[in-house]
Write a protein that holds these residues in place. Structure first.
Motif, PDB file in Angstrom:
ATOM      1  N   GLY A  12      31.909 -16.910-136.797  1.00  0.00           N
ATOM      2  CA  GLY A  12      33.083 -17.788-137.461  1.00  0.00           C
ATOM      3  C   GLY A  12      34.143 -16.842-137.852  1.00  0.00           C
ATOM      4  N   ARG A  13      34.150 -15.409-137.400  1.00  0.00           N
ATOM      5  CA  ARG A  13      35.122 -14.656-137.864  1.00  0.00           C
ATOM      6  C   ARG A  13      35.400 -13.554-136.775  1.00  0.00           C
ATOM      7  NH1 ARG A  13      32.335 -11.689-143.152  1.00  0.00           N
ATOM      8  NH2 ARG A  13      30.226 -11.386-142.082  1.00  0.00           N
ATOM      9  N   PRO A  14      36.292 -12.624-136.819  1.00  0.00           N
ATOM     10  CA  PRO A  14      36.653 -11.564-136.156  1.00  0.00           C
ATOM     11  C   PRO A  14      35.450 -10.592-136.077  1.00  0.00           C
ATOM     12  CG  PRO A  14      38.551 -12.126-136.737  1.00  0.00           C
ATOM     13  CD  PRO A  14      37.653 -13.038-137.619  1.00  0.00           C
ATOM     14  N   LEU A  15      34.929 -10.118-135.056  1.00  0.00           N
ATOM     15  CA  LEU A  15      33.830  -9.181-134.812  1.00  0.00           C
ATOM     16  C   LEU A  15      33.967  -8.020-135.993  1.00  0.00           C
ATOM     17  CD1 LEU A  15      30.984  -8.765-133.549  1.00  0.00           C
ATOM     18  CD2 LEU A  15      32.242  -7.752-131.836  1.00  0.00           C
ATOM     19  N   VAL A  16      35.356  -7.499-135.984  1.00  0.00           N
ATOM     20  CA  VAL A  16      35.843  -6.324-136.773  1.00  0.00           C
ATOM     21  C   VAL A  16      35.216  -6.798-138.135  1.00  0.00           C
ATOM     22  CG1 VAL A  16      38.043  -6.960-137.318  1.00  0.00           C
ATOM     23  CG2 VAL A  16      37.464  -4.780-137.351  1.00  0.00           C
ATOM     24  N   GLU A  17      35.591  -7.992-138.711  1.00  0.00           N
ATOM     25  CA  GLU A  17      35.054  -8.195-140.338  1.00  0.00           C
ATOM     26  C   GLU A  17      33.662  -8.106-140.310  1.00  0.00           C
ATOM     27  OE1 GLU A  17      36.584 -12.011-141.782  1.00  0.00           O
ATOM     28  OE2 GLU A  17      38.447 -11.740-141.007  1.00  0.00           O
ATOM     29  N   HIS A  18      32.938  -8.727-139.467  1.00  0.00           N
ATOM     30  CA  HIS A  18      31.362  -8.776-139.545  1.00  0.00           C
ATOM     31  C   HIS A  18      30.844  -7.291-139.580  1.00  0.00           C
ATOM     32  CE1 HIS A  18      27.192  -9.609-138.383  1.00  0.00           C
ATOM     33  NE2 HIS A  18      27.148  -8.516-137.730  1.00  0.00           N
ATOM     34  N   ALA A  19      31.537  -6.458-138.850  1.00  0.00           N
ATOM     35  CA  ALA A  19      31.047  -4.960-138.926  1.00  0.00           C
ATOM     36  C   ALA A  19      31.466  -4.217-140.219  1.00  0.00           C
ATOM     37  CB  ALA A  19      31.702  -4.334-137.665  1.00  0.00           C
ATOM     38  N   VAL A  20      32.440  -4.585-140.670  1.00  0.00           N
ATOM     39  CA  VAL A  20      32.891  -3.942-142.031  1.00  0.00           C
ATOM     40  C   VAL A  20      32.145  -4.485-143.029  1.00  0.00           C
ATOM     41  CG1 VAL A  20      34.525  -4.291-144.129  1.00  0.00           C
ATOM     42  CG2 VAL A  20      35.504  -3.696-141.373  1.00  0.00           C
ATOM     43  N   GLU A  21      31.644  -5.899-143.149  1.00  0.00           N
ATOM     44  CA  GLU A  21      30.541  -6.111-143.965  1.00  0.00           C
ATOM     45  C   GLU A  21      29.329  -5.717-143.866  1.00  0.00           C
ATOM     46  OE1 GLU A  21      28.976  -8.138-147.152  1.00  0.00           O
ATOM     47  OE2 GLU A  21      31.246  -8.153-146.592  1.00  0.00           O
ATOM     48  N   VAL A  22      28.875  -5.377-142.633  1.00  0.00           N
ATOM     49  CA  VAL A  22      27.668  -4.782-142.348  1.00  0.00           C
ATOM     50  C   VAL A  22      27.594  -3.110-143.230  1.00  0.00           C
ATOM     51  CG1 VAL A  22      26.187  -3.340-140.808  1.00  0.00           C
ATOM     52  CG2 VAL A  22      27.063  -5.790-140.501  1.00  0.00           C
ATOM     53  N   ALA A  32      46.609  -8.794-138.344  1.00  0.00           N
ATOM     54  CA  ALA A  32      47.128 -10.183-138.866  1.00  0.00           C
ATOM     55  C   ALA A  32      45.718 -11.221-138.757  1.00  0.00           C
ATOM     56  CB  ALA A  32      48.184 -10.701-137.787  1.00  0.00           C
ATOM     57  N   ARG A  33      44.976 -11.016-138.171  1.00  0.00           N
ATOM     58  CA  ARG A  33      44.022 -12.124-137.922  1.00  0.00           C
ATOM     59  C   ARG A  33      42.627 -11.885-138.557  1.00  0.00           C
ATOM     60  NH1 ARG A  33      43.319 -13.435-131.660  1.00  0.00           N
ATOM     61  NH2 ARG A  33      41.271 -14.375-132.321  1.00  0.00           N
ATOM     62  N   ALA A  34      42.246 -10.240-138.983  1.00  0.00           N
ATOM     63  CA  ALA A  34      41.106 -10.256-139.610  1.00  0.00           C
ATOM     64  C   ALA A  34      41.597  -9.746-141.078  1.00  0.00           C
ATOM     65  CB  ALA A  34      40.675  -8.873-138.920  1.00  0.00           C
ATOM     66  N   ALA A  35      40.578  -9.924-141.946  1.00  0.00           N
ATOM     67  CA  ALA A  35      40.677  -9.732-143.469  1.00  0.00           C
ATOM     68  C   ALA A  35      40.044  -8.379-143.656  1.00  0.00           C
ATOM     69  CB  ALA A  35      39.922 -10.767-144.195  1.00  0.00           C
ATOM     70  N   LEU A  36      41.074  -7.414-143.680  1.00  0.00           N
ATOM     71  CA  LEU A  36      40.736  -5.908-143.758  1.00  0.00           C
ATOM     72  C   LEU A  36      41.381  -5.122-144.763  1.00  0.00           C
ATOM     73  CD1 LEU A  36      40.699  -4.950-139.899  1.00  0.00           C
ATOM     74  CD2 LEU A  36      38.563  -5.707-141.337  1.00  0.00           C
ATOM     75  N   GLY A  37      41.877  -6.254-145.723  1.00  0.00           N
ATOM     76  CA  GLY A  37      42.799  -5.608-146.936  1.00  0.00           C
ATOM     77  C   GLY A  37      42.047  -4.353-147.779  1.00  0.00           C
ATOM     78  N   LEU A  40      26.852 -13.371-128.956  1.00  0.00           N
ATOM     79  CA  LEU A  40      27.658 -13.369-129.902  1.00  0.00           C
ATOM     80  C   LEU A  40      27.324 -15.122-130.424  1.00  0.00           C
ATOM     81  CD1 LEU A  40      30.935 -12.276-128.926  1.00  0.00           C
ATOM     82  CD2 LEU A  40      29.502 -11.075-130.312  1.00  0.00           C
ATOM     83  N   GLU A  41      27.398 -15.215-131.734  1.00  0.00           N
ATOM     84  CA  GLU A  41      27.043 -16.645-132.642  1.00  0.00           C
ATOM     85  C   GLU A  41      28.237 -17.339-132.846  1.00  0.00           C
ATOM     86  OE1 GLU A  41      24.307 -15.711-135.401  1.00  0.00           O
ATOM     87  OE2 GLU A  41      22.949 -14.514-134.297  1.00  0.00           O
TER      88      GLU A  41
END
Length: 207
Positions: A41-51, A73-78, A206-207
């Motif tokens: 449910g979110r961009p792969l980059v967000e998932h990887a950061v959370e890992v 613009a689309r990923a929460a990477l603040g 991908l899920e």
């Protein structure tokens, strides 16, 4: 930021920084940047950061390249340091060099390097590799049935040598092969699946 505040920030961040390579353009995926593929449910980059966060990295640098503005613009990477790699089309080596360069002067003594297109490698494996850190001379790698893979932890004492050999899509491969005897392997095959999302057929992961 004052010198005292900078010193405090370095202490809080800890010696190991997360370094996520997320610049690829997804050439074999029809030009869809891997960072923006949807996973859980979110961009792969967000998932990887959370890992990386869940594995204990308070500081995370993310190297962007293909459609970097869209990723921003689309990923929460603040809460990440975003690093632009204008040479991303030259391959992963250029992104690794840009990422390591961005860590210079931050107080980080090692970089825990993850690839954005390996969602099967979660926090458990990443934390195991991070736990292998001893000092800035450390070289640690996940292994799968004894075969070296990702993520890898690169002590700061090795960054210059890695940058000098990181060309094309080899990343740190050449340097690590030359320093094989110094690498601590951490078996992760019981907690992770090291597949890459490279082609349309791989999208089933991908899920």
């Amino acid at each position: 930021m004052t010198d005292d505040e900078d010193q405090t920030e370095r202490q809080v961040a800890g010696p190991v920084a997360g370094l996520l390579l997320a610049a690829g353009g997804g050439r074999r995926l029809g030009g869809r940047p891997k960072a923006l593929l949807e996973h859980c449910g979110r961009p792969l980059v967000e998932h990887a950061v959370e890992v990386l966060r869940a594995a204990g990295c308070a500081r995370v640098h993310v190297v962007l390249g293909a459609r970097a503005d869209d990723v921003r613009a689309r990923a929460a990477l603040g809460d990440c340091v975003l690093v632009d790699n204008p040479d991303w089309e030259q391959g992963m080596g250029s992104s690794l060099r840009a990422g390591l360069d961005s860590l210079a002067g931050t107080g980080a003594r090692a970089a825990l390097v993850c690839l954005v297109d390996q969602p099967g490698i979660g926090a458990a494996a990443t934390a195991r590799v991070r736990a292998g850190y001893r000092d800035e001379t450390s070289l640690v790698s996940a292994a799968y049935a004894g075969v070296r893979g990702h993520p890898v932890l690169l002590g700061a004492a090795h960054w210059a040598g890695i940058a000098a050999t990181a060309t094309g899509d080899r990343g740190a491969r050449t340097y690590l092969r030359e320093h094989e005897a110094q690498i601590a392997l951490v078996e992760c095959g019981d907690v992770a699946r090291p597949y890459d999302i490279d082609t349309e057929a791989d999208l089933v992961h991908l899920e």
